[in-house]
Each structure stands twice: as C-alpha cells, then as structure tokens.
Design a protein around this motif. Sequence first.
Motif, PDB file in Angstrom:
ATOM      1  N   LEU A 142     -21.150 -24.200 -22.363  1.00  0.00           N
ATOM      2  CA  LEU A 142     -19.864 -24.884 -22.264  1.00  0.00           C
ATOM      3  C   LEU A 142     -19.469 -25.085 -20.811  1.00  0.00           C
ATOM      4  O   LEU A 142     -18.960 -26.154 -20.427  1.00  0.00           O
ATOM      5  CB  LEU A 142     -18.761 -24.080 -22.955  1.00  0.00           C
ATOM      6  CG  LEU A 142     -18.861 -23.841 -24.456  1.00  0.00           C
ATOM      7  CD1 LEU A 142     -17.601 -23.148 -24.943  1.00  0.00           C
ATOM      8  CD2 LEU A 142     -19.079 -25.144 -25.198  1.00  0.00           C
ATOM      9  N   GLU A 143     -19.695 -24.065 -19.996  1.00  0.00           N
ATOM     10  CA  GLU A 143     -19.337 -24.167 -18.582  1.00  0.00           C
ATOM     11  C   GLU A 143     -20.169 -25.239 -17.889  1.00  0.00           C
ATOM     12  O   GLU A 143     -19.661 -25.987 -17.048  1.00  0.00           O
ATOM     13  CB  GLU A 143     -19.503 -22.800 -17.920  1.00  0.00           C
ATOM     14  CG  GLU A 143     -18.536 -21.754 -18.475  1.00  0.00           C
ATOM     15  CD  GLU A 143     -18.797 -20.345 -17.979  1.00  0.00           C
ATOM     16  OE1 GLU A 143     -17.957 -19.462 -18.216  1.00  0.00           O
ATOM     17  OE2 GLU A 143     -19.863 -20.110 -17.357  1.00  0.00           O
ATOM     18  N   ALA A 144     -21.449 -25.318 -18.240  1.00  0.00           N
ATOM     19  CA  ALA A 144     -22.294 -26.375 -17.677  1.00  0.00           C
ATOM     20  C   ALA A 144     -21.819 -27.747 -18.134  1.00  0.00           C
ATOM     21  O   ALA A 144     -21.724 -28.685 -17.323  1.00  0.00           O
ATOM     22  CB  ALA A 144     -23.748 -26.146 -18.099  1.00  0.00           C
ATOM     23  N   MET A 145     -21.514 -27.889 -19.428  1.00  0.00           N
ATOM     24  CA  MET A 145     -21.016 -29.159 -19.949  1.00  0.00           C
ATOM     25  C   MET A 145     -19.717 -29.558 -19.254  1.00  0.00           C
ATOM     26  O   MET A 145     -19.495 -30.725 -18.937  1.00  0.00           O
ATOM     27  CB  MET A 145     -20.818 -29.053 -21.458  1.00  0.00           C
ATOM     28  CG  MET A 145     -22.119 -28.979 -22.248  1.00  0.00           C
ATOM     29  SD  MET A 145     -21.923 -28.294 -23.930  1.00  0.00           S
ATOM     30  CE  MET A 145     -20.768 -29.450 -24.659  1.00  0.00           C
ATOM     31  N   ALA A 146     -18.860 -28.583 -18.992  1.00  0.00           N
ATOM     32  CA  ALA A 146     -17.585 -28.854 -18.326  1.00  0.00           C
ATOM     33  C   ALA A 146     -17.791 -29.367 -16.909  1.00  0.00           C
ATOM     34  O   ALA A 146     -16.897 -30.008 -16.343  1.00  0.00           O
ATOM     35  CB  ALA A 146     -16.727 -27.592 -18.309  1.00  0.00           C
ATOM     36  N   CYS A 147     -18.963 -29.077 -16.327  1.00  0.00           N
ATOM     37  CA  CYS A 147     -19.301 -29.571 -14.992  1.00  0.00           C
ATOM     38  C   CYS A 147     -20.148 -30.843 -15.063  1.00  0.00           C
ATOM     39  O   CYS A 147     -20.709 -31.280 -14.049  1.00  0.00           O
ATOM     40  CB  CYS A 147     -20.033 -28.487 -14.208  1.00  0.00           C
ATOM     41  SG  CYS A 147     -19.013 -27.037 -13.864  1.00  0.00           S
ATOM     42  N   SER A 148     -20.248 -31.412 -16.264  1.00  0.00           N
ATOM     43  CA  SER A 148     -20.991 -32.664 -16.489  1.00  0.00           C
ATOM     44  C   SER A 148     -22.478 -32.509 -16.195  1.00  0.00           C
ATOM     45  O   SER A 148     -23.134 -33.454 -15.746  1.00  0.00           O
ATOM     46  CB  SER A 148     -20.397 -33.813 -15.656  1.00  0.00           C
ATOM     47  OG  SER A 148     -20.737 -35.056 -16.210  1.00  0.00           O
ATOM     48  N   TYR A 192     -23.355 -24.704 -11.202  1.00  0.00           N
ATOM     49  CA  TYR A 192     -23.522 -25.629 -12.323  1.00  0.00           C
ATOM     50  C   TYR A 192     -23.608 -27.076 -11.828  1.00  0.00           C
ATOM     51  O   TYR A 192     -24.425 -27.863 -12.314  1.00  0.00           O
ATOM     52  CB  TYR A 192     -22.345 -25.504 -13.289  1.00  0.00           C
ATOM     53  CG  TYR A 192     -22.340 -24.275 -14.167  1.00  0.00           C
ATOM     54  CD1 TYR A 192     -23.351 -24.049 -15.096  1.00  0.00           C
ATOM     55  CD2 TYR A 192     -21.307 -23.344 -14.094  1.00  0.00           C
ATOM     56  CE1 TYR A 192     -23.344 -22.932 -15.922  1.00  0.00           C
ATOM     57  CE2 TYR A 192     -21.280 -22.225 -14.916  1.00  0.00           C
ATOM     58  CZ  TYR A 192     -22.301 -22.017 -15.830  1.00  0.00           C
ATOM     59  OH  TYR A 192     -22.275 -20.912 -16.649  1.00  0.00           O
ATOM     60  N   ASN A 193     -22.747 -27.433 -10.883  1.00  0.00           N
ATOM     61  CA  ASN A 193     -22.707 -28.804 -10.399  1.00  0.00           C
ATOM     62  C   ASN A 193     -23.903 -29.166  -9.524  1.00  0.00           C
ATOM     63  O   ASN A 193     -24.309 -30.328  -9.465  1.00  0.00           O
ATOM     64  CB  ASN A 193     -21.404 -29.049  -9.628  1.00  0.00           C
ATOM     65  CG  ASN A 193     -20.235 -29.369 -10.540  1.00  0.00           C
ATOM     66  OD1 ASN A 193     -20.136 -30.456 -11.088  1.00  0.00           O
ATOM     67  ND2 ASN A 193     -19.332 -28.400 -10.712  1.00  0.00           N
ATOM     68  N   ALA A 194     -24.467 -28.191  -8.841  1.00  0.00           N
ATOM     69  CA  ALA A 194     -25.592 -28.465  -7.949  1.00  0.00           C
ATOM     70  C   ALA A 194     -26.901 -28.666  -8.709  1.00  0.00           C
ATOM     71  O   ALA A 194     -27.851 -29.238  -8.165  1.00  0.00           O
ATOM     72  CB  ALA A 194     -25.752 -27.323  -6.947  1.00  0.00           C
ATOM     73  N   ALA A 195     -26.955 -28.208  -9.952  1.00  0.00           N
ATOM     74  CA  ALA A 195     -28.193 -28.286 -10.725  1.00  0.00           C
ATOM     75  C   ALA A 195     -28.358 -29.662 -11.378  1.00  0.00           C
ATOM     76  O   ALA A 195     -27.383 -30.333 -11.707  1.00  0.00           O
ATOM     77  CB  ALA A 195     -28.199 -27.203 -11.803  1.00  0.00           C
ATOM     78  N   ASP A 196     -29.626 -30.047 -11.587  1.00  0.00           N
ATOM     79  CA  ASP A 196     -29.909 -31.267 -12.348  1.00  0.00           C
ATOM     80  C   ASP A 196     -29.785 -31.015 -13.842  1.00  0.00           C
ATOM     81  O   ASP A 196     -29.454 -31.930 -14.605  1.00  0.00           O
ATOM     82  CB  ASP A 196     -31.325 -31.754 -12.033  1.00  0.00           C
ATOM     83  CG  ASP A 196     -31.447 -32.259 -10.606  1.00  0.00           C
ATOM     84  OD1 ASP A 196     -30.870 -33.326 -10.312  1.00  0.00           O
ATOM     85  OD2 ASP A 196     -32.097 -31.587  -9.787  1.00  0.00           O
ATOM     86  N   VAL A 197     -30.064 -29.800 -14.260  1.00  0.00           N
ATOM     87  CA  VAL A 197     -30.012 -29.447 -15.677  1.00  0.00           C
ATOM     88  C   VAL A 197     -29.772 -27.945 -15.792  1.00  0.00           C
ATOM     89  O   VAL A 197     -30.227 -27.161 -14.949  1.00  0.00           O
ATOM     90  CB  VAL A 197     -31.325 -29.860 -16.396  1.00  0.00           C
ATOM     91  CG1 VAL A 197     -32.533 -29.186 -15.760  1.00  0.00           C
ATOM     92  CG2 VAL A 197     -31.269 -29.536 -17.885  1.00  0.00           C
TER      93      VAL A 197
END
Length: 434
Positions: free
Chosen positions: A322-328, A302-307
């Motif tokens: 939600l998990e992606a949002m939690a990783c900003s 999740y954190n390595a992705a741009d989107v």
Amino acid sequence: MKIALISEHASPLAATGSVDSGGQNIYVANVARQLARKGHHVDVFTRCDKSLLPLVSRLNGVRVINVPAGPKRQLPKEQLLPYMEDFARFVVQFFRHEPSRYDVVHANFFMSGLVGLRVKESLGIPLVTTFHALGRVRRLHQGADDGFPDERFDIEDRLVRESDSVIAECQQDESDLVSLYQADNGRIDVVPCGFDHEEFHPVDKYAARAELGWPLDRFIALQLGRMVPRKGIDTVVRAIGLCNCALGEEAHLYVVGGNSDEANEIATPEIGRLRVIARECGVTDRVNFLGRRARANLRLYYNAADVFVTTPWYEPFGITPLEAMACSTPVIGANVGGIRYSVAHGESGLLVPPKDPLAVAHGLVTLKRDPQRAQSMGAAGLARAKEMFTWESVADTLSEVYARVAGIDVAADAARHAYNNVHDAWLATGGASV
C-alpha cells in the motif's frame, strides 16, 4: 468512545523494521492516531520493553501505557506468553482505577486477545480481536520453525468463539477463520489496513534518487520490511540473479530493513543468509543491503525505486504494498493473503506465485522493457490506494464496529454531543444568541 487498544509486543513507540516490529506496530499507531483525531479517547496498552520507559507515554493525542510484565527489555514475541497473566492483572487493575469506563477493548494478536478475555470476564467490556496472523496458518507454512506452542491454537479458538467481533484484514483472512477455526461469519468484520497520505505520496523519482545518492540510470527494485525468512526476500535475490545472468537484463535490488541502521549480519542474521544466496547467484554487486531506515524517510525509498517487490510465503495483509502504491510505484507481489486483495493484477502491479524466482524475474523484465506500462501501473496503484486503503477509512469502519458491540447509537450520541457544545456556548455568553 473510550477505547483500549492492546498490543502486547508491537508498541506504537517502536522503530519499525526489526524482527518483531513491523506491520502491527504501524497498524496500532495509525488506528490509534486516527481514532483520537475523530474525538475518541484512546489508550494503547503494550509491554514495557525498556528500563527507562515511563508508565504512561503520549503520542499523537494517544496515551501509551507501558505495562510492567516480564523483564524490561526486548524479547522475541515467542517468549512472551508466560507474562500475559501479569499483563492482564495489571490491565484489569488499571481499568478499575480509571475515572470513566472503557466502552470497548480492541486486542491485536492472540496474546493481547488473552488479556482482552480476562478484561471481558472481569469487567464485562466488549472485546474486538484482530489476529494479524493466525497460528494454524503460520504452522502450515513454517512447520518446525514456528516458535509458538500449540497452546496458541486453543487461545485462538476461544477468541474466535468469545470475541464480540473478529476483524479479518482481507477475504483470505476471513476464509481461514471460517475453515480453520469454524468462525461464525456473522461475527466477522472485514476491515483492511491502510496508508497515511501525509506520510506516503509521490515525489519525482530522480529527485528522490539524488537525495538518497542512488545512481540515476539503474533499474532498481526495492524490497522493504522485516528481515525474516517467511518474507521471501531470497526469492527476490534469486530473481535478480536470473534477470542478470539468464534473461539478459541488468537489474539491481536495494533491501531496506534489519535490526540496525547499518546492514549488520550479527544484528540481523537473515542478511548473512541472503548475502550467501546473492554470491551463489553471481549478483553480489547488484544486491545492496541498506539496513534499517527511519520511517520518516521511507517515502524517498519507495519513490526512488522503479518497482517494489514483496514475495512472502504468506501474508495476513501486508502494509508495504500500500505504501508503495501510495508513492505511485508499481508492485510485484506474491499472490497470497492481503497482497492478492490490495494489488490489482495487471492494473496496479503483477501477482506472482510465492517462492517462484523465475516469475518475479519475468515481472521485473516486463516492467523494465515497458516503462510506460510501469508508469500507468503506478498511477493506477495510487488511485486504488486512495480509494480503498486509507487509515481514515479504516478508523471510520472500526468506529462503527466498536459502537455496535458496545451498544452505542452513534447518530444519537453525535447529536447529543453537538447539542451539548451549543448549550455550553450559550451558557458562556450568559444566554445571548450564539
């Protein structure tokens, strides 16, 4: 309280990402863990799908009872309904031999609900039901590809009538229950899904890419979850084709999920179908299938992705946004079901119509060309997730529902518990001041 969670096909012990292992497994595992942390006694009843599993396993302070019902191997959930009578018979007998009575049963999915109804009939224990997916909604979207029999509709109708509470995971879920099942609004409780902030949180994007071995200079979209047609991954593949071939922006897609750790078309036929689409769109070299990954490592992806992109045809809730949002990480999501609720359009991400590759492509191009906006969306998503969607808050709300249907005065019970602790400490000191 003593709480029984029933989840016939979705065990908290299972590895997520395969065909029948996804959001419901995560939901049951996290709800059970958080309830146990709050001092409740929690048992999860799930079908034994491996020959070497013990009758009782333990996980994060929770007992997992692997119910013998049907062959001890993995089966598609569409084939499990004939084994629910055996499942229910075992659960009723297990309840009867327990030294203390269960206060409430929380059934997850309609087949677990059928088991819950048998328990309620036999032992009078109140029943809470979360459907996770509604049969009539599934049939509307999947038509002849829906492998469940029409009998499902009758079971769901009965559960809506006889459950002491029906949990809707978002407003769309509530609306579907009322319009398609004539549910009583007064017996519906809206409780969303959540994320675990210990498990998912921001880390530096380039550090995550370095650990994963990803190129540092690519614009990368991530799709993560179960590899089944209704998840609409083909829409994202086509969008990548449009970005590269029609809109003049280089973009790459990394796809995490499947039934094996390597991207295997035999183990996961959907990968084969998607590879054909990528080839037709001229982006074989820009769509990367990574296979299944351990849950402990998903934070890095999740954190390595741009989107993060998720475009299902329908979605009762959807935990991955939600998990992606939690990783900003900003989210491009289909404007359906729970995604419409969790993603704030224009603030934490972008909502697009399902089955619309061009809309997804325009969203990707927008975020690639305006990285500052993408960063602000990621920050807004993190704030929104923390405020509205944690498993702690989900467990708190469910506890209130359980207590209400069980007729338990939570405040009085807590006071009684506190008094007993002080009294026990006083006795331990022989009556001295504590």
